[in-house]
Write an enzyme that holds these catalytic residues in place. Structure first.
Site, PDB file in Angstrom:
ATOM      1  N   PHE B  38       0.846  -1.184   0.000  1.00 46.81           N
ATOM      2  CA  PHE B  38       0.000   0.000   0.000  1.00 46.81           C
ATOM      3  C   PHE B  38       0.881   1.234   0.000  1.00 46.81           C
ATOM      4  CE2 PHE B  38      -4.390  -1.570   0.970  1.00 46.81           C
ATOM      5  CZ  PHE B  38      -4.086  -2.902   0.787  1.00 46.81           C
ATOM      6  N   VAL B  76       2.491  -1.606   4.400  1.00 51.67           N
ATOM      7  CA  VAL B  76       2.146  -0.213   4.179  1.00 51.67           C
ATOM      8  C   VAL B  76       3.447   0.588   4.129  1.00 51.67           C
ATOM      9  CG1 VAL B  76       0.927   1.771   5.149  1.00 51.67           C
ATOM     10  CG2 VAL B  76      -0.027  -0.528   5.417  1.00 51.67           C
ATOM     11  N   CYS B  77       3.621   1.387   3.090  1.00 51.15           N
ATOM     12  CA  CYS B  77       4.850   2.164   2.943  1.00 51.15           C
ATOM     13  C   CYS B  77       5.003   3.139   4.116  1.00 51.15           C
ATOM     14  CB  CYS B  77       4.843   2.948   1.633  1.00 51.15           C
ATOM     15  SG  CYS B  77       6.272   4.029   1.481  1.00 51.15           S
ATOM     16  N   ILE B  78       6.113   3.036   4.822  1.00 50.84           N
ATOM     17  CA  ILE B  78       6.282   3.826   6.049  1.00 50.84           C
ATOM     18  C   ILE B  78       6.404   5.321   5.762  1.00 50.84           C
ATOM     19  CG2 ILE B  78       8.803   3.446   6.140  1.00 50.84           C
ATOM     20  CD1 ILE B  78       8.417   3.306   9.245  1.00 50.84           C
ATOM     21  N   ALA B  81       3.026   6.607   4.779  1.00 45.07           N
ATOM     22  CA  ALA B  81       2.110   6.542   5.923  1.00 45.07           C
ATOM     23  C   ALA B  81       2.382   7.679   6.915  1.00 45.07           C
ATOM     24  CB  ALA B  81       2.225   5.189   6.611  1.00 45.07           C
TER      25      ALA B  81
END
Lengths: 92, 130
Positions: B38, B76-78, B81
């Site tokens: 994501f 989820v891409c940090i 995010a």
């Protein structure tokens, strides 16, 4: 190498479809989903000689009849197409 | 066939639903999803703070259930995010923020995870836009 080009933007809002058609290879195909299915309504014959698929649910949601030269597909068929073609290029 | 799926749009975008239906169909067809990544606005699909009107589909919840039930790797891409305020426990503590809105089954990690997924998958399918 064949590519399935997936478009979801309306052909009336930007030039993605035109750009895509310009680079479409001989073995490539188009998959129209979302508002991109409105491209099937265009009077021009730019798509008729191409391999064109359209997501059936998006056609139904917009009351668009699938023309004879295109194929309406569901999600299992979408998965099959993504395997049949070497690459899937989504025009995000 | 092994699929890597990248989602670039938030849960309220039709493309998020399309990605979920594709992922469901892939598993139903006997295929494997090596990773869901994501990215960009896609990180919103993993937020546990989304409240969807009762007469609409709760895509964020459906994603979470789908990932949990099938024990998938939901990354989820940090960086994406953090800049959108989607934080897990560690990040909320690190940056002293008052709320946590990223929980299991989601995991925060880097873009390298997308690269890695592409290497091990036969196909990368991206969903985004409208």
């Amino acid at each position: 190498m064949s590519t399935l080009h997936v478009l979801s933007h309306s052909p009336f809002s930007d030039t993605r479809l035109d750009s895509c058609l310009r680079i479409l290879g001989r073995g490539d195909a188009l998959l129209l989903c979302g508002d991109a299915v409105y491209a099937l309504q265009q009077q021009s014959s730019t798509l008729e000689d191409k391999t064109v698929f359209a997501l059936e649910e998006d056609l139904q949601a917009r009351n668009i009849e699938c023309p004879q030269w295109a194929v309406a597909i569901d999600y299992p068929a979408f998965v099959d197409l993504s395997i049949q073609y070497d690459k899937v290029n989504s025009w995000l | 066939m092994k699929f890597a799926i990248a989602l670039y749009s938030a849960a309220h975008a039709p493309s998020s639903r399309r990605a979920l239906r594709f992922a469901e169909a892939a598993l139903a067809g006997g295929h494997e999803i090596v990773r869901l990544f994501f990215y960009q606005d896609g990180v919103h699909s993993a937020s546990s703070n989304i409240v969807t009107p009762q007469d609409e589909q709760d895509l964020a919840q459906q994603w979470s259930t789908f990932v949990s039930n099938n024990q998938l790797d939901g990354v989820v891409c940090i960086a994406a995010a953090l800049r959108r305020g989607v934080l897990n426990n560690d990040e909320a503590a690190r940056y002293q923020r008052p709320a946590v809105n990223l929980q299991a089954p989601w995991e925060l990690s880097g873009l390298g995870q997308l690269h890695d997924a592409i290497q091990s998958a036969d196909r990368l399918i991206c969903f985004g836009g409208p």
